[in-house]
Design a protein around this motif. Structure first.
Motif, PDB file in Angstrom:
ATOM      1  N   UNK A  53     -78.013 103.971  22.070  1.00  0.00           N
ATOM      2  CA  UNK A  53     -78.501 105.469  22.453  1.00  0.00           C
ATOM      3  C   UNK A  53     -79.951 105.398  22.803  1.00  0.00           C
ATOM      4  N   UNK A  54     -80.482 104.407  23.118  1.00  0.00           N
ATOM      5  CA  UNK A  54     -81.706 104.250  23.741  1.00  0.00           C
ATOM      6  C   UNK A  54     -81.970 105.008  25.366  1.00  0.00           C
ATOM      7  N   UNK A  55     -80.972 104.801  26.062  1.00  0.00           N
ATOM      8  CA  UNK A  55     -81.270 105.474  27.327  1.00  0.00           C
ATOM      9  C   UNK A  55     -79.605 105.976  27.765  1.00  0.00           C
ATOM     10  N   UNK A  56     -79.608 107.336  27.976  1.00  0.00           N
ATOM     11  CA  UNK A  56     -78.526 107.762  28.391  1.00  0.00           C
ATOM     12  C   UNK A  56     -78.176 107.414  29.747  1.00  0.00           C
ATOM     13  N   UNK A  57     -79.365 107.264  30.511  1.00  0.00           N
ATOM     14  CA  UNK A  57     -78.983 106.841  32.055  1.00  0.00           C
ATOM     15  C   UNK A  57     -78.201 105.766  32.336  1.00  0.00           C
ATOM     16  N   UNK A  58     -78.348 104.775  31.446  1.00  0.00           N
ATOM     17  CA  UNK A  58     -77.793 103.457  31.678  1.00  0.00           C
ATOM     18  C   UNK A  58     -76.161 103.561  32.050  1.00  0.00           C
ATOM     19  N   UNK A  59     -75.578 104.585  31.648  1.00  0.00           N
ATOM     20  CA  UNK A  59     -74.249 104.911  31.683  1.00  0.00           C
ATOM     21  C   UNK A  59     -73.919 105.281  33.334  1.00  0.00           C
ATOM     22  N   UNK A  60     -74.916 105.803  33.849  1.00  0.00           N
ATOM     23  CA  UNK A  60     -74.885 106.160  35.381  1.00  0.00           C
ATOM     24  C   UNK A  60     -74.575 105.186  36.308  1.00  0.00           C
ATOM     25  N   UNK A  61     -74.560 103.929  35.906  1.00  0.00           N
ATOM     26  CA  UNK A  61     -74.161 102.715  36.648  1.00  0.00           C
ATOM     27  C   UNK A  61     -72.992 102.691  36.866  1.00  0.00           C
TER      28      UNK A  61
ATOM     29  N   UNK B  44     -76.916 111.990  23.858  1.00  0.00           N
ATOM     30  CA  UNK B  44     -76.275 110.823  24.355  1.00  0.00           C
ATOM     31  C   UNK B  44     -74.686 111.414  24.591  1.00  0.00           C
ATOM     32  N   UNK B  45     -74.184 112.013  23.607  1.00  0.00           N
ATOM     33  CA  UNK B  45     -72.736 112.042  23.625  1.00  0.00           C
ATOM     34  C   UNK B  45     -72.628 113.247  24.742  1.00  0.00           C
ATOM     35  N   UNK B  46     -73.312 114.045  24.958  1.00  0.00           N
ATOM     36  CA  UNK B  46     -72.959 115.109  25.908  1.00  0.00           C
ATOM     37  C   UNK B  46     -73.500 114.376  27.469  1.00  0.00           C
ATOM     38  N   UNK B  47     -74.242 113.561  27.562  1.00  0.00           N
ATOM     39  CA  UNK B  47     -74.759 112.791  28.869  1.00  0.00           C
ATOM     40  C   UNK B  47     -73.310 111.985  28.970  1.00  0.00           C
ATOM     41  N   UNK B  48     -72.873 111.155  28.183  1.00  0.00           N
ATOM     42  CA  UNK B  48     -71.694 110.439  28.237  1.00  0.00           C
ATOM     43  C   UNK B  48     -70.402 111.283  28.851  1.00  0.00           C
ATOM     44  N   UNK B  49     -70.370 112.477  28.175  1.00  0.00           N
ATOM     45  CA  UNK B  49     -69.176 113.546  28.542  1.00  0.00           C
ATOM     46  C   UNK B  49     -69.283 113.802  30.148  1.00  0.00           C
ATOM     47  N   UNK B  50     -70.710 114.076  30.649  1.00  0.00           N
ATOM     48  CA  UNK B  50     -70.974 114.287  32.058  1.00  0.00           C
ATOM     49  C   UNK B  50     -70.400 113.062  32.883  1.00  0.00           C
ATOM     50  N   UNK B  51     -70.983 112.024  32.451  1.00  0.00           N
ATOM     51  CA  UNK B  51     -70.763 110.689  33.105  1.00  0.00           C
ATOM     52  C   UNK B  51     -69.040 110.412  33.286  1.00  0.00           C
ATOM     53  N   UNK B  52     -68.594 110.720  32.054  1.00  0.00           N
ATOM     54  CA  UNK B  52     -66.911 110.517  32.087  1.00  0.00           C
ATOM     55  C   UNK B  52     -66.230 111.539  33.082  1.00  0.00           C
ATOM     56  N   UNK B  53     -66.693 112.669  33.261  1.00  0.00           N
ATOM     57  CA  UNK B  53     -66.124 113.787  34.177  1.00  0.00           C
ATOM     58  C   UNK B  53     -66.494 113.218  35.513  1.00  0.00           C
ATOM     59  N   UNK B  54     -67.750 112.852  35.846  1.00  0.00           N
ATOM     60  CA  UNK B  54     -67.934 112.424  37.142  1.00  0.00           C
ATOM     61  C   UNK B  54     -67.316 111.193  37.496  1.00  0.00           C
ATOM     62  N   UNK B  55     -66.854 110.203  36.662  1.00  0.00           N
ATOM     63  CA  UNK B  55     -65.878 109.090  36.794  1.00  0.00           C
ATOM     64  C   UNK B  55     -64.628 109.649  37.122  1.00  0.00           C
ATOM     65  N   UNK B  56     -64.133 110.506  36.577  1.00  0.00           N
ATOM     66  CA  UNK B  56     -62.781 110.794  36.782  1.00  0.00           C
ATOM     67  C   UNK B  56     -62.774 111.710  38.227  1.00  0.00           C
ATOM     68  N   UNK B  57     -63.901 112.478  38.634  1.00  0.00           N
ATOM     69  CA  UNK B  57     -63.712 113.116  39.907  1.00  0.00           C
ATOM     70  C   UNK B  57     -63.963 112.050  40.887  1.00  0.00           C
ATOM     71  N   UNK B  58     -64.847 110.961  40.675  1.00  0.00           N
ATOM     72  CA  UNK B  58     -64.722 110.045  41.849  1.00  0.00           C
ATOM     73  C   UNK B  58     -63.585 109.409  42.019  1.00  0.00           C
ATOM     74  N   UNK B  59     -62.772 108.959  40.756  1.00  0.00           N
ATOM     75  CA  UNK B  59     -61.375 108.400  40.772  1.00  0.00           C
ATOM     76  C   UNK B  59     -60.460 109.360  41.698  1.00  0.00           C
TER      77      UNK B  59
END
Length: 192
Positions: A6-14, A109-124
């Motif tokens: 939970x230290x950095x939610x931006x790590x999931x942007x990779x 972190x949970x909200x940010x991860x949800x956003x990253x999951x949505x972005x991943x879905x859109x990209x796919x």
């Protein structure tokens, strides 16, 4: 149980950056496209698992706050009757503050991860739309499906624990047997 960093939610942007790089590689052969789509789906599923792990961590933290609130109510009633120490109440208040801050951090972190999951879905989906002749990959990897099922079951258990704690908290309330006020509470020394 796995724990999410939970230290950095931006790590999931990779994940999004990897997907952009894959999409920039070009269309390639059908085999390459299928492999890329599987990679996109794998990234998407990994992110969804991290979201579920964050939810479990948040529920655990919320349960800890509830447990501390139960202890605080008990300590306050003892302190009011001059049986317990006010220092115990102060310590519990500090612990509740820290636990609440942890819940808020995990929730962010949970909200940010949800956003990253949505972005991943859109990209796919965008990548799959590049070539409509590709067969759809709708089969979920069985290992990921097992992990998702395990996390969903753990989440259901945590929700049940929350309901149990809420009923325990409701049962700790001291009420007068009839309309009126409680005049005294007999407490023995050392009773918790």
């Amino acid at each position: 149980m796995l724990s999410v960093d939970h230290s950095s939610p931006d790590t999931f942007c990779s994940i999004a950056e990897r997907q952009d790089a894959r999409a920039a590689d070009g269309v390639g052969t059908v085999g390459d496209q299928m492999r890329r789509i599987r990679q996109f789906r794998g990234d998407e599923q990994d992110t969804e698992i991290k979201v579920l792990e964050a939810i479990i961590d948040r529920v655990d933290a919320e349960l800890e706050v509830e447990r501390l609130n139960i202890q605080l109510a008990r300590a306050q009633s003892l302190a009011e009757g001059n049986v317990g120490a006010q220092a115990d109440v102060d310590d519990l208040l500090a612990q509740i503050t820290q636990a609440t801050a942890a819940v808020n951090t995990i929730q962010a972190v949970e909200v940010r991860l949800g956003e990253v999951a949505d972005e991943a879905r859109v990209r796919r989906v965008d990548y799959e739309a590049l070539d409509p002749t590709l067969p759809p990959l709708t089969v979920l990897d069985p290992r990921v499906a097992e992990r998702l099922a395990g996390h969903e079951a753990a989440l259901a258990v945590q929700r049940t624990r929350i309901l149990e704690l809420e009923s325990r908290v409701a049962g700790l309330a001291v009420r007068a047997p009839r309309a009126g006020r409680i005049a005294s509470l007999p407490i023995a020394v050392g009773q918790i």
